[in-house]
Design a protein around this motif. Structure first.
Motif, PDB file in Angstrom:
ATOM      1  N   GLU A 195      45.447  40.262  47.657  1.00 30.14           N
ATOM      2  CA  GLU A 195      44.629  41.212  46.894  1.00 30.14           C
ATOM      3  C   GLU A 195      44.156  40.592  45.589  1.00 30.14           C
ATOM      4  OE1 GLU A 195      47.235  44.512  46.467  1.00 30.14           O
ATOM      5  OE2 GLU A 195      46.766  45.382  48.434  1.00 30.14           O
ATOM      6  N   LEU A 196      45.051  39.888  44.900  1.00 29.33           N
ATOM      7  CA  LEU A 196      44.701  39.254  43.639  1.00 29.33           C
ATOM      8  C   LEU A 196      43.678  38.134  43.833  1.00 29.33           C
ATOM      9  CD1 LEU A 196      48.247  39.064  41.989  1.00 29.33           C
ATOM     10  CD2 LEU A 196      46.363  40.581  41.335  1.00 29.33           C
ATOM     11  N   LYS A 206      40.209  39.632  44.543  1.00 32.73           N
ATOM     12  CA  LYS A 206      39.607  40.126  43.300  1.00 32.73           C
ATOM     13  C   LYS A 206      39.099  38.965  42.445  1.00 32.73           C
ATOM     14  CE  LYS A 206      40.562  42.942  39.190  1.00 32.73           C
ATOM     15  NZ  LYS A 206      41.585  43.747  38.455  1.00 32.73           N
ATOM     16  N   ALA A 207      39.908  37.917  42.347  1.00 29.37           N
ATOM     17  CA  ALA A 207      39.525  36.756  41.544  1.00 29.37           C
ATOM     18  C   ALA A 207      38.303  36.049  42.123  1.00 29.37           C
ATOM     19  CB  ALA A 207      40.700  35.783  41.455  1.00 29.37           C
ATOM     20  N   SER A 208      38.133  36.098  43.431  1.00 29.95           N
ATOM     21  CA  SER A 208      37.026  35.389  44.074  1.00 29.95           C
ATOM     22  C   SER A 208      35.664  35.926  43.643  1.00 29.95           C
ATOM     23  CB  SER A 208      37.152  35.470  45.600  1.00 29.95           C
ATOM     24  OG  SER A 208      36.880  36.779  46.076  1.00 29.95           O
ATOM     25  N   ARG A 209      35.602  37.230  43.343  1.00 30.78           N
ATOM     26  CA  ARG A 209      34.311  37.823  42.979  1.00 30.78           C
ATOM     27  C   ARG A 209      33.782  37.236  41.671  1.00 30.78           C
ATOM     28  NH1 ARG A 209      37.240  42.906  44.313  1.00 30.78           N
ATOM     29  NH2 ARG A 209      36.889  43.291  46.525  1.00 30.78           N
ATOM     30  N   ASP A 236      41.036  33.129  36.062  1.00 27.95           N
ATOM     31  CA  ASP A 236      42.150  33.745  36.763  1.00 27.95           C
ATOM     32  C   ASP A 236      42.763  32.702  37.702  1.00 27.95           C
ATOM     33  OD1 ASP A 236      43.872  35.228  38.360  1.00 27.95           O
ATOM     34  OD2 ASP A 236      42.506  36.931  38.553  1.00 27.95           O
ATOM     35  N   TYR A 264      40.667  40.282  53.494  1.00 26.26           N
ATOM     36  CA  TYR A 264      41.141  39.465  52.383  1.00 26.26           C
ATOM     37  C   TYR A 264      40.712  38.000  52.510  1.00 26.26           C
ATOM     38  CZ  TYR A 264      44.204  43.465  51.550  1.00 26.26           C
ATOM     39  OH  TYR A 264      44.694  44.739  51.311  1.00 26.26           O
TER      40      TYR A 264
END
Length: 416
Positions: free
Chosen positions: A8-9, A12-15, A167, A190
């Motif tokens: 999940e983290l 989110k960081a990929s965006r 991140d 994911y």
């Protein structure tokens, strides 16, 4: 950390990577290269812990081993990646439709790429550099053989990311256990793509158990065909290099195929192999040609298992054929479609070999050891794809992108 939470983290960081400018990416990569060299001692200390748990006779030992020179080479590859043009935002096609719609096809990142690999800690650096340059976050699932090395490398990279205010979850290292493997293979929503790097067994396991897209890489059953028109001097150098340069890598020679009219040259072709204690598994005719002219303790009679085997060791089989067509048939039957070579001075034969051999990389009078992203001018590689869907051969920046359509208009609506 729980695997699902880590995924999940990372998602989110990929965006945020979509907003990272190329100059910033290049600065980070150069800093990672500097940090790798600066922390060579720490990385080698952890690598030694991994090496201590492995038998030096294991073919994977050389892949696992890091040295100061190898880390310097890895750093150079990272800098090469930084110097390359960005693969993102390329306009692949562009058109204006009769109704005024402006349509572009533009290269974009995949998003999150998962890598499952065995005892190859260099992959940790390679994957990160290529993924960051192509705008992708990456989730790494290394094997237990290299857990200390991989952890040390990720720590170095994370320190650079945090220094630049990024991140650190754009690079995630999962636990080296089977449960983590199962979760990443089924990480719908994911992870966008899985790339396995390792043995044929690992690749087959991933292909059979993954429920998200997979690109197969790594397994190399490589042949070199010495044609009836081959140059023995060239052949001797090519065979020695392809077999002994680094026998544990996927582009190493596994089977020498020789035309029966050139069996008298076989001892010369193999003359340099005893220096590296290469065991030769020879079929009946080639055994007769080598018997008494190759060390007896290194010469064995071939069995069915001698062909179609990726040795990853100082071992090689020899197959005698009566014709060019028989050579093609043997290669087609046993090839993993990685790298195949011919040694011949006949241009017609060379052209036929280029057209008829189905492999990601086809060589004429060249060692198969060159199948490598850096050698192809790609900076580095994330793997050698042996399939035909999306990417084939060394996968680097361009192969780590997909595309999307951008459509601009001025209020057009489609007629009912």
């Amino acid at each position: 950390m729980e695997v699902k939470k880590q995924l999940e983290l990372t998602l989110k960081a990929s965006r945020a990577l979509n907003l990272l400018e190329t100059d910033k990416i290049n600065l980070i990569l150069n800093d990672v290269a500097d940090a790798a060299v600066a922390h060579t001692g720490d990385i080698l200390d952890e690598n030694q812990k991994d090496l201590a748990r492995m038998d030096p006779a294991d073919p994977k030992y050389d892949r696992l081993k890091l040295t100061g020179d190898r880390i310097a080479g890895i750093a150079a590859d990272i800098r090469n990646v930084a110097s390359l043009p960005s693969p993102l935002g390329r306009v692949l096609s562009e058109t204006v439709r009769p109704n005024g719609l402006k349509i572009k096809k533009v290269s974009v990142p995949f998003g999150v790429i998962g890598i499952i690999y065995e005892a190859r800690p260099n992959v940790t650096f390679d994957v990160f550099s290529l993924c960051l340059k192509s705008g992708n976050a990456c989730v790494l699932k290394g094997g237990s053989d290299a857990i200390d090395s991989n952890t040390a490398i990720v720590k170095v990279i994370h320190s650079v990311l945090e220094k630049h205010g990024l991140d650190k979850n754009i690079l995630a290292l999962l636990p080296a256990d089977r449960e983590a493997t199962a979760q990443i293979l089924n990480a719908h929503g994911y992870v966008d793509l899985i790339i396995p790097r390792g043995s044929q067994g690992l690749i087959e396991f991933v292909r059979k158990n993954a429920t998200i897209p997979v690109i197969e890489t790594g397994a190399g059953i490589c042949h070199t065909y010495f044609d009836e028109f081959g140059d023995a001097v060239k052949g001797r150098a090519i065979v020695e290099n392809a077999k002994t340069r680094r026998p544990s890598v996927c582009n190493a020679l596994d089977c020498l195929v020789i035309h029966e009219s050139r069996l008298a040259d076989l001892p010369q072709l193999c003359a340099d192999l005893p220096v590296s204690n290469v065991v030769v598994f020879a079929d009946e005719k080639s055994y007769a040609a080598l018997n008494g002219k190759y060390p007896a303790n290194l010469l064995e009679k071939a069995t069915d298992e001698s062909f179609g085997t990726e040795f990853l060791d100082y071992k090689m089989s020899v197959k005698t054929v009566a014709s060019f067509d028989e050579a093609l048939d043997h290669i087609a039957h046993y090839s993993s479609k990685h790298s195949e070579a011919i040694i011949s001075e006949n241009e017609q034969r060379l052209n036929l070999f280029r057209k008829l051999v189905d492999a990601s990389s086809v060589y004429c009078n060249v060692s198969t050891a060159f199948t490598d992203g850096a050698q192809f001018g790609l900076g580095a590689e994330i793997g050698i794809s042996t399939q035909k869907l999306h990417a084939r051969g060394p996968m680097a920046l361009e192969e780590l992108t997909s595309y999307k359509w951008l459509i601009d208009g001025e209020g057009q609506v489609r007629p009912k």
